[in-house]
Design a protein around this motif. Sequence first.
Motif, PDB file in Angstrom:
ATOM      1  N   ALA A   9       1.154  -1.279   0.449  1.00  0.00           N
ATOM      2  CA  ALA A   9       0.095   0.108  -0.115  1.00  0.00           C
ATOM      3  C   ALA A   9       0.853   1.176  -0.126  1.00  0.00           C
ATOM      4  CB  ALA A   9      -1.197  -0.205   1.049  1.00  0.00           C
ATOM      5  N   GLU A  10       2.405   1.436   0.585  1.00  0.00           N
ATOM      6  CA  GLU A  10       3.038   2.196   0.650  1.00  0.00           C
ATOM      7  C   GLU A  10       3.136   2.706  -0.382  1.00  0.00           C
ATOM      8  OE1 GLU A  10       4.000   4.870   2.915  1.00  0.00           O
ATOM      9  OE2 GLU A  10       1.339   4.467   3.831  1.00  0.00           O
ATOM     10  N   ILE A  11       3.697   1.810  -0.830  1.00  0.00           N
ATOM     11  CA  ILE A  11       4.428   1.747  -2.135  1.00  0.00           C
ATOM     12  C   ILE A  11       3.814   1.793  -3.269  1.00  0.00           C
ATOM     13  CG2 ILE A  11       5.308   0.748  -4.529  1.00  0.00           C
ATOM     14  CD1 ILE A  11       7.345   1.364  -1.869  1.00  0.00           C
ATOM     15  N   GLN A  12       2.367   2.100  -3.065  1.00  0.00           N
ATOM     16  CA  GLN A  12       1.167   2.505  -4.483  1.00  0.00           C
ATOM     17  C   GLN A  12       1.503   3.551  -3.994  1.00  0.00           C
ATOM     18  OE1 GLN A  12       0.370   0.587  -6.914  1.00  0.00           O
ATOM     19  NE2 GLN A  12      -0.649   2.748  -7.559  1.00  0.00           N
ATOM     20  N   LYS A  13       1.099   4.329  -2.509  1.00  0.00           N
ATOM     21  CA  LYS A  13       1.277   5.812  -2.010  1.00  0.00           C
ATOM     22  C   LYS A  13       2.097   6.919  -2.840  1.00  0.00           C
ATOM     23  CE  LYS A  13      -1.837   4.525   2.322  1.00  0.00           C
ATOM     24  NZ  LYS A  13      -1.524   5.527   3.164  1.00  0.00           N
ATOM     25  N   LEU A  14       3.277   5.692  -2.645  1.00  0.00           N
ATOM     26  CA  LEU A  14       4.450   6.521  -3.063  1.00  0.00           C
ATOM     27  C   LEU A  14       4.372   7.033  -5.346  1.00  0.00           C
ATOM     28  CD1 LEU A  14       7.295   8.177  -1.492  1.00  0.00           C
ATOM     29  CD2 LEU A  14       7.866   5.669  -2.228  1.00  0.00           C
ATOM     30  N   PHE A  15       4.151   5.775  -5.319  1.00  0.00           N
ATOM     31  CA  PHE A  15       4.072   6.030  -7.111  1.00  0.00           C
ATOM     32  C   PHE A  15       2.275   7.018  -7.414  1.00  0.00           C
ATOM     33  CE2 PHE A  15       6.761   3.334  -7.465  1.00  0.00           C
ATOM     34  CZ  PHE A  15       7.482   2.807  -9.007  1.00  0.00           C
ATOM     35  N   ASP A  16       1.123   6.585  -6.543  1.00  0.00           N
ATOM     36  CA  ASP A  16       0.294   7.643  -6.717  1.00  0.00           C
ATOM     37  C   ASP A  16       0.722   9.587  -6.505  1.00  0.00           C
ATOM     38  OD1 ASP A  16      -0.989   5.589  -7.344  1.00  0.00           O
ATOM     39  OD2 ASP A  16      -2.515   5.812  -5.507  1.00  0.00           O
ATOM     40  N   LEU A  17       1.410   9.760  -5.248  1.00  0.00           N
ATOM     41  CA  LEU A  17       1.628  10.922  -5.475  1.00  0.00           C
ATOM     42  C   LEU A  17       2.819  11.422  -6.421  1.00  0.00           C
ATOM     43  CD1 LEU A  17       2.175  11.263  -0.995  1.00  0.00           C
ATOM     44  CD2 LEU A  17       0.522  11.657  -2.924  1.00  0.00           C
ATOM     45  N   THR A  18       4.085  10.588  -6.287  1.00  0.00           N
ATOM     46  CA  THR A  18       5.183  11.249  -7.030  1.00  0.00           C
ATOM     47  C   THR A  18       5.184  10.551  -8.568  1.00  0.00           C
ATOM     48  OG1 THR A  18       6.308   8.957  -7.045  1.00  0.00           O
ATOM     49  CG2 THR A  18       6.715  10.875  -5.323  1.00  0.00           C
ATOM     50  N   LEU A  19       4.065  10.105  -9.539  1.00  0.00           N
ATOM     51  CA  LEU A  19       4.804   9.875 -10.661  1.00  0.00           C
ATOM     52  C   LEU A  19       4.185  11.138 -11.303  1.00  0.00           C
ATOM     53  CD1 LEU A  19       3.888   6.308 -11.396  1.00  0.00           C
ATOM     54  CD2 LEU A  19       6.018   7.984 -11.939  1.00  0.00           C
ATOM     55  N   PRO A  20       3.108  11.605 -11.163  1.00  0.00           N
ATOM     56  CA  PRO A  20       2.396  13.106 -11.528  1.00  0.00           C
ATOM     57  C   PRO A  20       2.980  13.926 -11.544  1.00  0.00           C
ATOM     58  CG  PRO A  20       0.958  12.038 -10.340  1.00  0.00           C
ATOM     59  CD  PRO A  20       1.812  11.175  -9.759  1.00  0.00           C
ATOM     60  N   ALA A  21       4.180  14.274  -9.914  1.00  0.00           N
ATOM     61  CA  ALA A  21       5.523  15.330 -10.114  1.00  0.00           C
ATOM     62  C   ALA A  21       6.838  15.237 -10.966  1.00  0.00           C
ATOM     63  CB  ALA A  21       5.937  15.220  -8.735  1.00  0.00           C
ATOM     64  N   PHE A  22       6.834  13.985 -11.900  1.00  0.00           N
ATOM     65  CA  PHE A  22       7.817  14.325 -12.178  1.00  0.00           C
ATOM     66  C   PHE A  22       7.468  14.684 -13.562  1.00  0.00           C
ATOM     67  CE2 PHE A  22       9.339  11.289  -9.045  1.00  0.00           C
ATOM     68  CZ  PHE A  22      10.627  11.318  -9.306  1.00  0.00           C
ATOM     69  N   ASP A  23       8.073  15.781 -14.084  1.00  0.00           N
ATOM     70  CA  ASP A  23       8.034  16.540 -14.919  1.00  0.00           C
ATOM     71  C   ASP A  23       9.702  16.699 -15.852  1.00  0.00           C
ATOM     72  OD1 ASP A  23       7.639  17.850 -17.132  1.00  0.00           O
ATOM     73  OD2 ASP A  23       6.516  19.505 -15.867  1.00  0.00           O
ATOM     74  N   PRO A  24      10.610  15.626 -16.977  1.00  0.00           N
ATOM     75  CA  PRO A  24      10.648  16.184 -17.027  1.00  0.00           C
ATOM     76  C   PRO A  24      11.804  17.505 -17.237  1.00  0.00           C
ATOM     77  CG  PRO A  24       9.378  14.494 -19.320  1.00  0.00           C
ATOM     78  CD  PRO A  24       8.457  15.886 -17.998  1.00  0.00           C
ATOM     79  N   ALA A  25      11.051  18.240 -17.451  1.00  0.00           N
ATOM     80  CA  ALA A  25      11.502  19.717 -17.389  1.00  0.00           C
ATOM     81  C   ALA A  25      11.609  20.149 -16.210  1.00  0.00           C
ATOM     82  CB  ALA A  25      10.403  20.939 -17.954  1.00  0.00           C
ATOM     83  N   ASN A  26      11.063  19.336 -15.092  1.00  0.00           N
ATOM     84  CA  ASN A  26      11.787  19.716 -13.649  1.00  0.00           C
ATOM     85  C   ASN A  26      11.641  18.271 -12.444  1.00  0.00           C
ATOM     86  OD1 ASN A  26      11.534  20.792 -11.145  1.00  0.00           O
ATOM     87  ND2 ASN A  26      10.014  22.130 -10.353  1.00  0.00           N
ATOM     88  N   ASN A  27      12.169  17.502 -12.640  1.00  0.00           N
ATOM     89  CA  ASN A  27      12.652  16.101 -12.378  1.00  0.00           C
ATOM     90  C   ASN A  27      13.578  16.341 -10.956  1.00  0.00           C
ATOM     91  OD1 ASN A  27      13.167  14.851 -13.990  1.00  0.00           O
ATOM     92  ND2 ASN A  27      14.591  14.669 -14.250  1.00  0.00           N
ATOM     93  N   ARG A  28      12.846  17.483 -10.663  1.00  0.00           N
ATOM     94  CA  ARG A  28      13.276  17.924  -8.859  1.00  0.00           C
ATOM     95  C   ARG A  28      12.039  17.582  -8.287  1.00  0.00           C
ATOM     96  NH1 ARG A  28      14.621  19.066  -5.037  1.00  0.00           N
ATOM     97  NH2 ARG A  28      15.548  20.678  -3.503  1.00  0.00           N
ATOM     98  N   ALA A  29      10.608  17.780  -8.288  1.00  0.00           N
ATOM     99  CA  ALA A  29       9.512  18.248  -8.265  1.00  0.00           C
ATOM    100  C   ALA A  29       8.872  16.903  -7.776  1.00  0.00           C
ATOM    101  CB  ALA A  29       8.162  19.051  -9.155  1.00  0.00           C
ATOM    102  N   GLY A  30       9.473  15.553  -8.625  1.00  0.00           N
ATOM    103  CA  GLY A  30       8.795  14.536  -8.477  1.00  0.00           C
ATOM    104  C   GLY A  30      10.076  14.290  -6.532  1.00  0.00           C
ATOM    105  N   ALA A  31      11.351  14.143  -6.938  1.00  0.00           N
ATOM    106  CA  ALA A  31      12.138  13.868  -6.425  1.00  0.00           C
ATOM    107  C   ALA A  31      11.607  14.547  -4.937  1.00  0.00           C
ATOM    108  CB  ALA A  31      13.621  13.976  -6.486  1.00  0.00           C
ATOM    109  N   LEU A  32      11.361  15.684  -4.566  1.00  0.00           N
ATOM    110  CA  LEU A  32      11.069  16.257  -3.742  1.00  0.00           C
ATOM    111  C   LEU A  32      10.057  16.118  -3.455  1.00  0.00           C
ATOM    112  CD1 LEU A  32      11.587  18.731  -1.827  1.00  0.00           C
ATOM    113  CD2 LEU A  32      10.660  20.123  -2.801  1.00  0.00           C
ATOM    114  N   THR A  33       8.198  15.650  -4.054  1.00  0.00           N
ATOM    115  CA  THR A  33       7.256  14.966  -3.440  1.00  0.00           C
ATOM    116  C   THR A  33       7.567  13.474  -3.109  1.00  0.00           C
ATOM    117  OG1 THR A  33       6.406  15.926  -5.158  1.00  0.00           O
ATOM    118  CG2 THR A  33       4.841  14.597  -4.485  1.00  0.00           C
ATOM    119  N   LEU A  34       8.279  12.591  -3.422  1.00  0.00           N
ATOM    120  CA  LEU A  34       8.557  11.604  -2.929  1.00  0.00           C
ATOM    121  C   LEU A  34       9.494  11.280  -1.682  1.00  0.00           C
ATOM    122  CD1 LEU A  34      10.079   8.284  -4.362  1.00  0.00           C
ATOM    123  CD2 LEU A  34      12.019   9.461  -2.279  1.00  0.00           C
ATOM    124  N   CYS A  35      10.542  12.266  -1.559  1.00  0.00           N
ATOM    125  CA  CYS A  35      11.260  12.612  -0.020  1.00  0.00           C
ATOM    126  C   CYS A  35      10.537  13.078   1.038  1.00  0.00           C
ATOM    127  CB  CYS A  35      12.440  13.555  -0.152  1.00  0.00           C
ATOM    128  SG  CYS A  35      13.902  12.587  -1.288  1.00  0.00           S
TER     129      CYS A  35
END
Length: 128
Positions: A9-35
Amino acid sequence: DLLNDIAEAEIQKLFDLTLPAFDPANNRAGALTLCNYVAEHRALWTRLLAGGAAAKLREEFLRKTRELAADLGSRHDWLPPEMGSIFGASSTLDLLAWWLQQDNPIPVEQLATIHERLVVRPLMESYE
Protein backbone atom coordinates in the motif's frame (compact mmCIF):
# COMPACT_ATOMS: atom_id res chain seq x y z
CA ASP A 1 1.70 -10.66 6.15
CA LEU A 2 0.41 -7.41 7.61
CA LEU A 3 3.77 -5.70 7.02
CA ASN A 4 3.75 -6.96 3.44
CA ASP A 5 0.27 -5.53 2.89
CA ILE A 6 1.35 -2.20 4.36
CA ALA A 7 4.49 -2.22 2.19
CA GLU A 8 2.40 -2.78 -0.94
CA ALA A 9 0.00 0.00 0.00
CA GLU A 10 2.85 2.41 0.78
CA ILE A 11 4.57 1.80 -2.56
CA GLN A 12 1.26 2.40 -4.33
CA LYS A 13 0.78 5.67 -2.40
CA LEU A 14 4.31 6.71 -3.24
CA PHE A 15 3.74 6.11 -6.95
CA ASP A 16 0.34 7.81 -6.89
CA LEU A 17 1.90 10.92 -5.33
CA THR A 18 5.18 11.11 -7.18
CA LEU A 19 4.46 10.06 -10.75
CA PRO A 20 2.33 13.11 -11.55
CA ALA A 21 5.09 15.28 -10.08
CA PHE A 22 7.81 13.85 -12.32
CA ASP A 23 8.01 16.26 -15.17
CA PRO A 24 10.94 15.95 -17.59
CA ALA A 25 11.36 19.70 -17.35
CA ASN A 26 11.46 19.58 -13.53
CA ASN A 27 12.62 16.22 -12.16
CA ARG A 28 13.26 17.82 -8.79
CA ALA A 29 9.55 18.25 -8.06
CA GLY A 30 8.94 14.49 -8.19
CA ALA A 31 12.02 13.75 -6.09
CA LEU A 32 10.92 16.33 -3.51
CA THR A 33 7.40 14.88 -3.39
CA LEU A 34 8.80 11.40 -2.80
CA CYS A 35 11.22 12.53 -0.08
CA ASN A 36 8.62 14.69 1.67
CA TYR A 37 6.19 11.77 1.77
CA VAL A 38 8.75 9.46 3.34
CA ALA A 39 9.78 12.19 5.80
CA GLU A 40 6.15 12.74 6.83
CA HIS A 41 5.81 9.00 7.43
CA ARG A 42 9.32 8.54 8.79
CA ALA A 43 8.43 6.12 11.61
CA LEU A 44 6.50 3.82 9.30
CA TRP A 45 9.12 3.86 6.54
CA THR A 46 11.91 3.23 9.05
CA ARG A 47 10.07 0.14 10.27
CA LEU A 48 9.30 -1.03 6.76
CA LEU A 49 12.86 -0.64 5.46
CA ALA A 50 14.62 -1.82 8.61
CA GLY A 51 12.10 -4.49 9.51
CA GLY A 52 10.60 -7.52 7.90
CA ALA A 53 9.05 -5.71 4.95
CA ALA A 54 12.20 -4.48 3.21
CA ALA A 55 12.14 -7.35 0.70
CA LYS A 56 8.46 -6.77 -0.04
CA LEU A 57 9.04 -3.03 -0.47
CA ARG A 58 11.84 -3.75 -2.93
CA GLU A 59 9.78 -6.34 -4.81
CA GLU A 60 6.75 -4.05 -5.10
CA PHE A 61 8.80 -0.98 -6.02
CA LEU A 62 10.59 -2.99 -8.70
CA ARG A 63 7.28 -4.31 -10.07
CA LYS A 64 5.89 -0.78 -10.33
CA THR A 65 9.05 0.61 -11.95
CA ARG A 66 9.05 -2.24 -14.48
CA GLU A 67 5.48 -1.34 -15.43
CA LEU A 68 6.49 2.29 -15.82
CA ALA A 69 9.56 1.42 -17.89
CA ALA A 70 7.44 -0.76 -20.17
CA ASP A 71 5.02 2.13 -20.68
CA LEU A 72 7.80 4.64 -21.39
CA GLY A 73 9.96 2.42 -23.56
CA SER A 74 13.67 3.15 -23.72
CA ARG A 75 14.86 5.16 -26.69
CA HIS A 76 18.47 4.19 -26.21
CA ASP A 77 20.15 0.86 -26.78
CA TRP A 78 22.66 1.32 -23.98
CA LEU A 79 20.18 0.83 -21.11
CA PRO A 80 17.83 -2.14 -21.15
CA PRO A 81 14.53 -1.13 -19.48
CA GLU A 82 14.85 -4.01 -17.00
CA MET A 83 18.21 -2.68 -15.78
CA GLY A 84 16.85 0.85 -15.50
CA SER A 85 14.02 -0.48 -13.34
CA ILE A 86 16.35 -2.41 -11.07
CA PHE A 87 18.71 0.55 -10.74
CA GLY A 88 15.93 3.07 -10.05
CA ALA A 89 14.11 0.94 -7.49
CA SER A 90 17.22 -0.23 -5.67
CA SER A 91 18.92 3.15 -5.65
CA THR A 92 15.80 4.91 -4.38
CA LEU A 93 15.22 2.46 -1.56
CA ASP A 94 18.90 2.33 -0.59
CA LEU A 95 19.06 6.12 -0.46
CA LEU A 96 15.91 6.30 1.67
CA ALA A 97 17.14 3.53 3.99
CA TRP A 98 20.46 5.34 4.45
CA TRP A 99 18.69 8.61 5.22
CA LEU A 100 16.28 7.02 7.69
CA GLN A 101 19.17 5.42 9.61
CA GLN A 102 20.99 8.69 10.20
CA ASP A 103 21.01 10.11 13.73
CA ASN A 104 21.29 13.60 12.27
CA PRO A 105 19.75 13.28 8.79
CA ILE A 106 20.37 15.78 6.04
CA PRO A 107 17.41 18.06 5.20
CA VAL A 108 14.69 16.63 2.98
CA GLU A 109 15.51 19.18 0.28
CA GLN A 110 19.11 17.94 0.12
CA LEU A 111 17.93 14.33 0.02
CA ALA A 112 15.65 15.20 -2.89
CA THR A 113 18.54 16.86 -4.72
CA ILE A 114 20.68 13.75 -4.28
CA HIS A 115 17.84 11.53 -5.50
CA GLU A 116 17.13 13.73 -8.48
CA ARG A 117 20.78 14.03 -9.55
CA LEU A 118 21.92 10.46 -8.93
CA VAL A 119 18.80 8.45 -9.77
CA VAL A 120 16.02 10.36 -11.51
CA ARG A 121 17.89 12.55 -13.97
CA PRO A 122 20.08 9.78 -15.45
CA LEU A 123 17.11 7.45 -15.81
CA MET A 124 14.82 10.08 -17.31
CA GLU A 125 17.52 10.99 -19.84
CA SER A 126 17.51 7.40 -21.05
CA TYR A 127 13.80 7.75 -21.94
CA GLU A 128 14.07 11.07 -23.77
